[in-house]
Design an enzyme around this catalytic site. Structure first.
Site, PDB file in Angstrom:
ATOM      1  CE1 TYR A 141      -4.004  -3.980   0.514  1.00 14.65           C
ATOM      2  CE2 TYR A 141      -4.645  -3.851  -1.690  1.00 14.65           C
ATOM      3  CZ  TYR A 141      -3.968  -4.402  -0.786  1.00 14.65           C
ATOM      4  OH  TYR A 141      -2.794  -5.007  -1.077  1.00 14.65           O
ATOM      5  CG  HIS A 175       2.926  -1.043  -1.301  1.00 11.08           C
ATOM      6  ND1 HIS A 175       3.819  -1.991  -1.841  1.00 11.08           N
ATOM      7  CD2 HIS A 175       2.397  -1.933  -0.374  1.00 11.08           C
ATOM      8  CE1 HIS A 175       3.912  -2.991  -1.643  1.00 11.08           C
ATOM      9  NE2 HIS A 175       3.002  -3.148  -0.533  1.00 11.08           N
TER      10      HIS A 175
END
Length: 312
Positions: free
Chosen positions: A301, A32
């Site tokens: 993450y 992303h």
């Protein structure tokens, strides 16, 4: 499958493998990479009030920050490319704090465990001789992990959205809602566009701007808010909560938990680009399910954030 690596090493190995597979773009997310953030307001419908104590789903409207994104690691790929799209929402809670909802325009994930995800990434590594993945290795992986097939097949033929605002997005994982009665209820989320779904036809968009989705949404916002309804599927006994490659039957009861109105691009794009939208960042009344991929995402993450925040 039992874990072959300690959790911290597994997270780093997954990020390493994404970099090996797709390349590294210093300062950007490992997935992303390109996105745009927007200001929004979420208005709960009230129907969830008996099912969860989460404040943003039962009380007054709350502000939110939304990030639409291309899921690739390369921030320079054109929007006309066939790719999964992301829609992450950070709800700003009454009294401070936030909770996140992370969705994509696929209804399921491509691996049922973090270990399976790592193995799939390894299977998709480019062949040094051709520079392309060895299809036989990918097929062998799917043969051994057949539940990965539907998501991989859907991603391969996913049409390009006409707009970020005309696409349905799923959270892919199950979560648990806990109400004032103390009962935990499994749920799955999706965002449905109020404007309806619309995609580009074959060949459309190839001559346009590389960032046409952000430009299209800016034009759309100049004419009024872009809105989504939050649909919540209520699980029943036996519905799988541990495997994000599986979906629940379409006939399950659904409720409309609220409506999100996106109003404008966020003023401080640099600030929001640096933030993490983490699906495990929850609030009382919402809990993690037993999905191991969901549980692993925060650590993955964190590895990506550490690398990009240090310019790697």
């Amino acid at each position: 499958m039992t874990s072959e690596l300690p959790a911290s090493q597994l997270s780093s190995s997954i990020v390493d493998e994404i970099e090996q597979l797709k390349g590294t773009f210093p300062g950007y997310r490992r997935a992303h990479a390109r996105g745009v953030c927007y200001d929004a307001t979420f208005v709960p419908s009230g129907v969830a009030a008996d099912l969860t104590t989460a404040a943003h789903l039962r009380g007054e409207p709350v502000p939110a920050t939304v990030r639409f994104s291309h899921t690739d690691t390369n921030p320079h790929l054109p929007d006309a490319d066939r790719a999964v799209r992301g829609f992450a929402t950070k709800f700003h809670l009454p009294g401070g704090g936030t909770t996140d909802l992370v969705t994509i325009n696929l209804d399921r994930f491509i691996a049922s465990t973090p270990e399976d995800f790592l193995h799939l990434l390894k299977a998709a590594e480019p062949d040094p001789a051709t520079g392309a993945p060895d299809l036989a290795k990918v097929q062998a992986h799917v043969a051994g992990h057949p539940s990965a097939g539907p998501a991989l097949a859907a991603a391969a033929k996913l049409p390009t959205p006409r707009s970020y605002g005309t696409t349905t997005y799923w959270a892919v994982h199950a979560f648990l809602w806990r109400g004032e009665d103390g009962v935990a209820r499994p749920v799955r989320y999706r965002w449905e566009p109020v404007a309806g779904e619309a995609v580009l036809g074959e060949g459309e968009g190839t001559d346009g701007s590389a960032t046409y989705l952000a430009e299209e949404l800016a034009q759309r916002l100049s004419e009024g808010p872009v809105e989504f309804t939050l649909k919540v599927q209520l699980g029943e006994p036996g519905d799988p909560t541990h495997d994000s490659t599986l979906v629940w039957p379409a006939e399950r009861t659904e409720v409309t938990a609220g409506r999100l109105s996106i109003t404008a691009e966020a003023a401080d794009q640099e600030h929001w680009a640096a933030q993490v939208f983490d699906p495990t960042q929850l609030t009382p009344g919402i809990e993690l399910s037993d999905d191991p991929v969901l549980a692993a995402r925060s650590a993955i993450y964190a590895v990506s954030y550490d690398r990009r925040s240090h310019g790697r």
